[in-house]
Design an enzyme around this catalytic site. Sequence first.
Site, short mmCIF file in Angstrom:
data_model
loop_
_atom_site.label_atom_id
_atom_site.label_comp_id
_atom_site.label_asym_id
_atom_site.label_seq_id
_atom_site.Cartn_x
_atom_site.Cartn_y
_atom_site.Cartn_z
N GLU A 76 0.79 -1.24 0.00
CA GLU A 76 0.00 0.00 0.00
C GLU A 76 0.81 1.29 0.00
O GLU A 76 0.62 2.14 0.87
CB GLU A 76 -0.98 0.01 1.19
N GLU A 100 -6.20 -8.14 -0.12
CA GLU A 100 -6.93 -7.77 1.09
C GLU A 100 -8.36 -7.42 0.71
O GLU A 100 -8.59 -6.68 -0.25
CB GLU A 100 -6.30 -6.54 1.79
#
Length: 454
Positions: free
Chosen positions: A209, A319
Site C-alpha cells: 500500500e 486484502e
Amino acid sequence: MRRRYAASSLLPLLLTLLVIPLSFGQSNDKRTLGSSEPIRGVNLGGWLVTEQWITPSIYDSTSAADEWHLCNELGKEKCLSTLNDHWNSFYTRSDLADMRTAGLNAVRIPLGYWAVDVQDYEPYVSGQYPYLIRAVQWAGELGLSVVIDLHGAPGSQNGQDNSGLIGPVLFTGNTTNSDRSLGVLRNLTEEFSQAMYNDTVIGIELLNEPRLNSGSFTMVDLQAFYSNGASTVHNATTSNAPNVTIHDAFWGPQYWKNYYPTDSAASQPANGLSIDTHQYYAFAPLNNLSHAEILDSVCNISQLLKQPSSGIPSTMVGEWSLETGAPPTARSSSQDGSDDQARRTWFRLLAEAQMVAYTPNGPNQSSIGWFFWAWKTEYDIDTWSYRRGLSDGWIPSDASNTSTYAFPVLRDGCVDTTYNYTAPLVAGSGIGGRQAASWVLLGSLLGLSTYLIW
Ligand SMILES: *[C@@H]1O[C@H](CO)[C@@H](O)[C@H](O)[C@H]1NC(C)=O
Ligand SMILES: *[C@@H]1O[C@H](CO)[C@@H](O)[C@H](O)[C@H]1NC(C)=O
Ligand SMILES: *[C@@H]1O[C@H](CO)[C@@H](O)[C@H](O)[C@H]1NC(C)=O
Ligand SMILES: *[C@@H]1O[C@H](CO)[C@@H](O)[C@H](O)[C@H]1NC(C)=O
Ligand SMILES: *[C@@H]1O[C@H](CO)[C@@H](O)[C@H](O)[C@H]1NC(C)=O
Ligand SMILES: *[C@@H]1O[C@H](CO)[C@@H](O)[C@H](O)[C@H]1NC(C)=O
Ligand SMILES: *[C@@H]1O[C@H](CO)[C@@H](O)[C@H](O)[C@H]1NC(C)=O
Ligand SMILES: *[C@@H]1O[C@H](CO)[C@@H](O)[C@H](O)[C@H]1NC(C)=O
Ligand SMILES: *[C@@H]1O[C@H](CO)[C@@H](O)[C@H](O)[C@H]1NC(C)=O
Ligand SMILES: *[C@@H]1O[C@H](CO)[C@@H](O)[C@H](O)[C@H]1NC(C)=O
C-alpha cells in the site's frame, strides 16, 4: 452438529446444478498456485506487524497508536517481551490447521523491515524472524502456500499504522530507505528460496500500500523501486525464485497492463510478476455506497479480472473484508451481529459475492485468487475475522467446495444477488450453503418452522 433429516430431497440437487463450477483444475505443485488452482487465503494481519485495532490489549497500557510509538513508550526490553508473547501466541499451528480445514490454501504474511534490519535510533524491536520461519514450516507441512509482504518500509510508505509508523510518508526522503528495503527483500528471497522450504513461499511482495503523492513519491519513484526490487529478488536466488508481487498503489490492476518492471518497452507482463489489489468498502471514497452499489462494484472488478488475455498481469485481491461504511476501531467488537439475522444474511451475500468475484473461472484470466483480511482479530470483529464468519455461518464452511456456498453463480462469473437466501435464525446453527437454504425452503413448504429444522 448432526442434521436430523435422513431423507434427501431433489431440491438441493436441482439448486446445486444451477452453479457453474469455479475451479478449473487442481494441482499439487505449489509453484503453480494461482495459475492452475485459485488462491483462497487469509492474511495473518496484526501479527508480525501489530495494529492497535486488531490487538488492543497490547496497546492498552500505552497512549501509542502504532508499533513505533508502542516500543518507544515501553522501551526495547519491555516491548520485546510483550511482543515475543504475542508472536508466540497470536498465531499457532492450530490456526493454520483450521485454515486448511476451511478449504484455504494460502496465507499472506505482513512483515516490517525491522524484523530484519533495525537501527539503534529506531524504537522497534526485532525477533519476529524465527516465528516467520516457524509459520512457513507449518504452512508447508499443512499444504498452505505463503506470500510474504513488506508491510512496513523505513520512513513509512503510507504514513499509516499498518506501516508501523503514523505520520508523513518519508520512504523516498532518503535513498537509505529504499536500499534498506531492498536488503530486506534480498534476505527474504535468499532465506525462503532454499530447498528446505519446498517452494512454500510463492510470492515476495515488494511494498504494501504505497501512498503516492504528486511531489515526493510519484509513480515514477515507485516504479524505480519496483524495478530494483524485482531485480533484487531475481538476483537473490539461482533456484526457482518466488514471484515478485507488486501492490497496485490504488491505481487499479488495469493501470499495470503489460507491466514489466525491468523493461519499459515490453508488450506483455513479466513472467512471475503478480499484482496485489486491495478491495475495501470501509474507506473513503467507497465507504458510502449502498449495498446494491457495492455488489455492482464487486461484479465490475470480477469482470475486469476475468477477461482472458487482457494484458493485466496475474492479479490477487490481497486484502478484502466485510466491513462497509467505516474504518475499523479497537471497539469495533461491539458490532457483534451474531444475533441479527438480516445482518448475517447480508454478510453471507457480501462474502460470497467477493469470494466468487476474486476467484478465476477460466483460462488466461488475470484473476488468481484472494486473501481475506484477516483470519482473526483479538475480539473477532464480525466484518474482519474470517474465523468469526465461519463459526457464525456467513462464510462458507469450505472455501474450496462451491457446494458449501449459498448463492448461485451467473454466467458472467458474478454471484446471483437476487437469490432468496436467508441466514439461519440462530447464528452458526446452519449447515450453510444452498443445501441449508433449500432445507429451510423445504421446511417452509412442509409448514415446519425453521426452529424444527435446526
Ligand atoms: C535474514 O535476516 C534474519 C534476521 O536478521 C537472519 O536471522 C537471517 O540469517 C537472514 N537470512 C539471510 C539469508 O540473510
Ligand atoms: C519440506 O519437505 C521435507 C521433506 O518432506 C519436510 O521434512 C519439511 O517439513 C518440508 N518443509 C516445508 C517448509 O514444507
Ligand atoms: C539518511 O538517513 C540516515 C539514517 O537512517 C542518515 O544517517 C543519513 O544521513 C541520511 N542521508 C541523507 C542524505 O539524508
Ligand atoms: C541484478 O543482476 C544484474 C546482472 O548481473 C545487474 O545488472 C543488476 O544491477 C542486479 N540488480 C540489483 C538490484 O542488484
Ligand atoms: C506467479 O507467476 C506466474 C507466471 O506469471 C503466474 O501464472 C502465477 O499466477 C503467479 N502466482 C502468484 C501467486 O503470484
Ligand atoms: C459517509 O459515511 C460516513 C460513515 O458512515 C459518514 O460519517 C459520512 O457522513 C458519510 N459521508 C457522506 C458524504 O455521506
Ligand atoms: C459498474 O460498471 C458499469 C458499466 O461500466 C458502470 O455503469 C457502473 O457505474 C459500475 N458500477 C460501480 C459501482 O462502479
Ligand atoms: C489461452 O492462452 C493460450 C496461449 O496463449 C492460447 O493458446 C489459448 O487459446 C488461450 N485460451 C483462451 C480461452 O483464451
Ligand atoms: C462439498 O460439499 C458438499 C456439501 O456440504 C459435500 O456433500 C461434499 O462431500 C463436499 N465435497 C468435498 C470434495 O469435500
Ligand atoms: C424468500 O424465502 C422465504 C422462505 O425462506 C419466504 O418467506 C420469502 O417470501 C421469500 N422471498 C421472496 C422475495 O421470494
